[in-house]
Write an enzyme that holds these catalytic residues in place. Structure first.
Site, PDB file in Angstrom:
ATOM      1  N   GLU A 167      -9.631 -48.802   2.582  1.00 55.03           N
ATOM      2  CA  GLU A 167     -10.977 -48.218   2.688  1.00 55.03           C
ATOM      3  C   GLU A 167     -11.984 -48.947   1.801  1.00 55.03           C
ATOM      4  O   GLU A 167     -12.633 -48.344   0.949  1.00 55.03           O
ATOM      5  CB  GLU A 167     -10.919 -46.716   2.383  1.00 55.03           C
ATOM      6  CG  GLU A 167     -10.016 -45.993   3.387  1.00 55.03           C
ATOM      7  CD  GLU A 167      -9.951 -44.478   3.197  1.00 55.03           C
ATOM      8  OE1 GLU A 167     -10.169 -44.014   2.084  1.00 55.03           O
ATOM      9  OE2 GLU A 167      -9.677 -43.789   4.185  1.00 55.03           O
ATOM     10  N   ASP A 246      -3.714 -38.844   8.167  1.00 49.93           N
ATOM     11  CA  ASP A 246      -4.361 -38.581   6.877  1.00 49.93           C
ATOM     12  C   ASP A 246      -4.456 -37.088   6.622  1.00 49.93           C
ATOM     13  O   ASP A 246      -5.530 -36.521   6.770  1.00 49.93           O
ATOM     14  CB  ASP A 246      -5.763 -39.217   6.865  1.00 49.93           C
ATOM     15  CG  ASP A 246      -6.460 -39.033   5.521  1.00 49.93           C
ATOM     16  OD1 ASP A 246      -5.763 -38.783   4.525  1.00 49.93           O
ATOM     17  OD2 ASP A 246      -7.691 -39.132   5.480  1.00 49.93           O
ATOM     18  N   GLU A 274      -8.697 -30.647   2.248  1.00 47.96           N
ATOM     19  CA  GLU A 274      -9.704 -31.498   2.879  1.00 47.96           C
ATOM     20  C   GLU A 274      -9.894 -31.182   4.359  1.00 47.96           C
ATOM     21  O   GLU A 274     -11.008 -30.904   4.798  1.00 47.96           O
ATOM     22  CB  GLU A 274      -9.315 -32.981   2.702  1.00 47.96           C
ATOM     23  CG  GLU A 274     -10.283 -33.930   3.389  1.00 47.96           C
ATOM     24  CD  GLU A 274      -9.939 -35.398   3.151  1.00 47.96           C
ATOM     25  OE1 GLU A 274      -8.985 -35.678   2.393  1.00 47.96           O
ATOM     26  OE2 GLU A 274     -10.618 -36.267   3.727  1.00 47.96           O
TER      27      GLU A 274
END
Lengths: 552, 552
Positions: A167, A246, A274
């Site tokens: 990332e 993820d 998340e």
């Protein structure tokens, strides 16, 4: 448990820190706390450890926290975010190391060893070298010197945590070196001090072109790391997310876990919610973790069998912050508790650990204990019903990841596509498609590749299916979507009634704070229901079989 | 013109500031510059005026800028963003007013009067009052005192600009007062000093529920302001965006413009290319402005006829910043030039003003002049071909507004929905639908409501149509989408060849900076082509009639 109750508990005789005798040597909590005081993917207030670019904390609260973590079995913590900033990279440099050592000292009192997240480019960033190439002798020397400095201050440091080539963070690949080259240069520097490198395997192409159907993000970790088995130094631990995507609500286990014979591995969970409700929606992560541990990795072993075996460490991303109740949603405290307990003993069930937490927190009165435990045990399934479907995932709003956006990620660069059209949805990941299933043990490859044997909750992770495909229930995929979304809202309404009925038994502040979050969850569940149902209705033109309201 | 050339021009005898004798009294440039130095929707570097919370500029450059603005006819500037922050609200307070006055002084040298954007809640924010209610006598007094202070420092201040009750900014509505109440309390304070209030009409429900099909954002400005005609003080000017949505590539004109008999109005354009390519993609705004001015507002008048009549002022949001060439894309300099020229003389055509700019910048060599002018004149149509279609708009990525996301805004709270399903797209805004068309003059209501007479480029602004609907060309709507997107990319490729052929005639730095942006535009046009075509192909299952590549 609630902070106030925990304080009371600390003063009681039960408060002696338990000695955890686990099959898993390292039980690690990673915080994604930024040195400016914010917390990446944090939903519980500001950082417990940092403020305005410095290490800054309430010593008593950190002592309570360390004691609590120790009591549930955690024996390693990393306080700074794996996405290391220029400032937090300096935690291993002269200007911050004294403060870092003081913080580590508090955790040491409770038998917890410290880990520091470092920037792979530190030799250039901090050392002023022209490169961070792991083959460069100045770089090798720089890491050795950095280790000397750090270990002088923190002699029992467990090691360095690194997110590299991931990332937009630089790593060895940018210089034509392997992940092993990258991990080893640091590991070699830490070795004489007894330190390890925790090297994250979250390496994938994050600038994928959606038009490219050959690249399949779930394949990335295995493709990058499996061929390197045997090349990592002994004191490198590869930190592997439980699933290949993820931290979605539903994923298969990562095929990389357990695949490497000669490399130490850590299983990574996410306690912070998340993609799982952001501590607004109720979601007992323990239920998902039990499923993950139960799942097979071959014809004869489950993920649980790897624990303490090929998988020597277990890690999770923390859900704590400066909120008075530590975790935003009071019931989300159970997720931290459960992580510690299940990391210490992976044979524990979700029912057992959540039951422990409910009793410790609310007492053993069955009028409270049973309904609260029941809500928590059901919470994961309910959340899945209104968000993800059959392993689909990713239908979330971009960036912040809360709330529905069916095509939010569909044309972006993150490699997360469902490719829905008017008649079918999903990606074929079998050998006829992207070939992802071939990364699994042959038994699992066969299991997942066959639509008949693929676990239904993962069907759309592995297969592209027409909406008319009939599930075992006899329902079509589309009707299953509709039903799940309508029913999920009813389940959340039940949660609310249940919680309301407990009011007389609960401290008012606990009651009302959870009640408030349940109302927000209800609104979120309705939003998901209506957006997702409308999305599929617009796409297919097929109405709900039961004639319920779907917006045009 | 390019900065270097402009500097040369300044030294020449042409540089005397022209005296503009316009039918439009006020020709205003609004900057959306934040006091921290960033620029909202700015694509040309940091702010010319601000840095780190203070007024901070290169005096020579501002003098050049003011002279240039004056030379093209601008006679009012506002330097701070209408989205006023707590700090920039202090521009009318003691701590910043000296610096503001000094900046205003530079513009004054060139006949340009200053405007300051203020926060409607200033009486509370700066004055420490408990309210900002325009009926409160302390509030009334506070604004008077504020005006006294400001006019002591800037005696020729043109007035205050206000964005209230808009996009989470407080305003009079929050206190049950009307927009007129809000504007008038400030206007009354400014009156004795000869100042005006520029009151923005961008008031709409920005927390709409997508499930609510009754609320229709384009109706908002008219609904809020039209009933108040006659209630505004004489020195209030309502600042109305040209279209009822928000500076989209294609919108009808706002029905509020010209509708009010007793209220001064300003027409607001956007020079900065928020939705129109962000100074990466070539887009000559003058072409769009000419269309806007040409468009009818009744059976006998066009928008141009209102200019200097009911519409006494013209405003645009600037596209300038600290970039060496002022506007990021060198050719985007033409947009600022064109705004000044067309504001001064709305009868000028896009061809005329762009032609002037090309000659001033590159000279009169027809080998350069003609192809550059041609590219610019075509640029708006080409951009529209690959982004918006038939007046649809809004298929952009959320927040930053660059690049395609067909459903990016579809389930959000901003009131911008196309409601596409597998067979139709668009919102019926006729009286059979949301009733928006009834806000227009009867002639236009009839024109837009009838699919036969509605201008084709606005069909999907006013109507919901099946993809199979046949356009005048004989093509279906869907095939028109496909064709436009394929052809647009070819046009951009032509722009690139054209520009390449001009290399021998251009300074290398100008050539290469534009060439670089054209390549980025090509990549953007391809992304739009493929995303939009794929989106409709997935939705409808209907292939391109010419068999060109559409990704699955």
């Amino acid at each position: 448990m609630a902070y106030s109750e925990y304080k009371m508990w600390l003063q009681s005789e039960n408060a002696a820190v338990p000695k955890v005798d686990s099959i898993i040597e390292e039980r690690i909590l990673n915080h994604w706390d930024n040195i400016d005081g914010s917390v990446e993917r944090g939903y519980s207030g500001k950082s417990l450890f940092f403020k305005d670019g410095n290490i800054c904390y309430d010593k008593n609260r950190i002592r309570d926290y360390a004691r609590y973590l120790s009591s549930i079995g955690i024996n390693r913590v990393c306080c700074n975010n794996v996405n290391v900033t220029e400032r937090s990279a300096r935690m291993i440099a002269d200007d911050l190391i004294d403060d870092v050592a003081a913080l580590a000292g508090i955790f040491r009192e409770f038998g917890i060893r410290f880990i520091i997240a470092v920037d792979f480019t530190s030799p250039r960033l901090l050392g002023g070298l022209t490169t961070y190439d792991p083959y460069d002798e100045h770089v090798i020397k720089w890491w050795k010197a950095a280790a000397e400095t750090v270990y002088k201050h923190i002699p029992d440091l467990a090691g360095f945590l690194v997110k590299a080539d991931s990332e937009f963070r630089d790593g060895p690949a940018a210089l034509g070196r392997t992940q092993a080259d990258g991990a080893n240069v640091i590991a070699n520097a830490l070795k004489k001090h007894g330190g390890k490198v925790y090297w994250r395997c979250f390496v994938y192409n994050c600038v994928q072109d959606w038009r490219d159907t050959k690249t399949d993000r779930p394949k990335a970790a295995y493709d990058h790391f499996y061929p390197l088995d045997g090349s990592f130094a002994d004191n490198v631990i590869l930190q592997i997310k439980h699933g290949p995507s993820d931290f979605q609500v539903r994923e298969p286990n990562s095929p990389l876990l357990g695949a490497m014979e000669h490399t130490s591995q850590a299983l990574e969970f996410q306690v912070t919610q998340e993609y799982t409700g952001q501590q607004v929606d109720l979601y007992a992560t323990a239920v998902q973790w039990q499923e993950i541990l139960d799942a097979p990795v071959s014809d004869s072993q489950s993920m649980r069998d790897l624990m303490g075996n090929k998988v020597k460490a277990i890690v999770a991303v923390a859900n704590t912050g400066l909120d008075a109740n530590w975790t935003g949603h009071t019931l989300a405290q159970a997720n931290l508790y459960a992580f510690g307990r299940m990391a210490s003993d992976p044979a524990l069930t979700a029912r057992e650990v959540l039951g422990e937490w409910v009793k410790l927190t609310f007492g053993s009165n069955p009028a409270v204990y049973e309904p609260v435990l029941d809500m928590m045990l059901r919470s994961r399934e309910v959340y899945e019903m209104y968000t993800s479907h059959l392993g689909l995932g990713w239908m979330v709003n971009i960036n912040h990841h809360y709330g529905p956006s069916p095509e939010g990620y569909e044309f972006m660069k993150w490699g997360t596509y469902h490719r829905a059209n008017h008649e079918a949805i999903g990606v074929d990941r079998t050998e006829a498609g992207t070939g992802y299933t071939a990364q699994y043990h042959p038994h699992l490859n066969a299991l997942y590749s066959n639509i008949e044997t693929c676990p239904e909750e993962l069907l759309l992770y592995f297969h592209r299916l027409p909406y008319s495909f009939k599930l075992k229930s006899g329902k079509t995929v589309l009707q299953h979507f509709y039903d799940s979304h309508f029913e999920a809202v009813e389940h959340v309404e039940e949660f609310i009634s249940t919680w309301d009925s407990l009011r007389p038994h609960l401290p008012e502040c606990v009651f009302s704070s959870v009640a408030d979050r349940l109302l927000r969850q209800l609104s979120n569940a309705k939003e998901w229901r209506d957006v997702v149902n409308t999305y599929f209705y617009r796409l297919t033109g097929i109405s709900d079989g039961q004639g319920r309201k779907i917006y045009d």
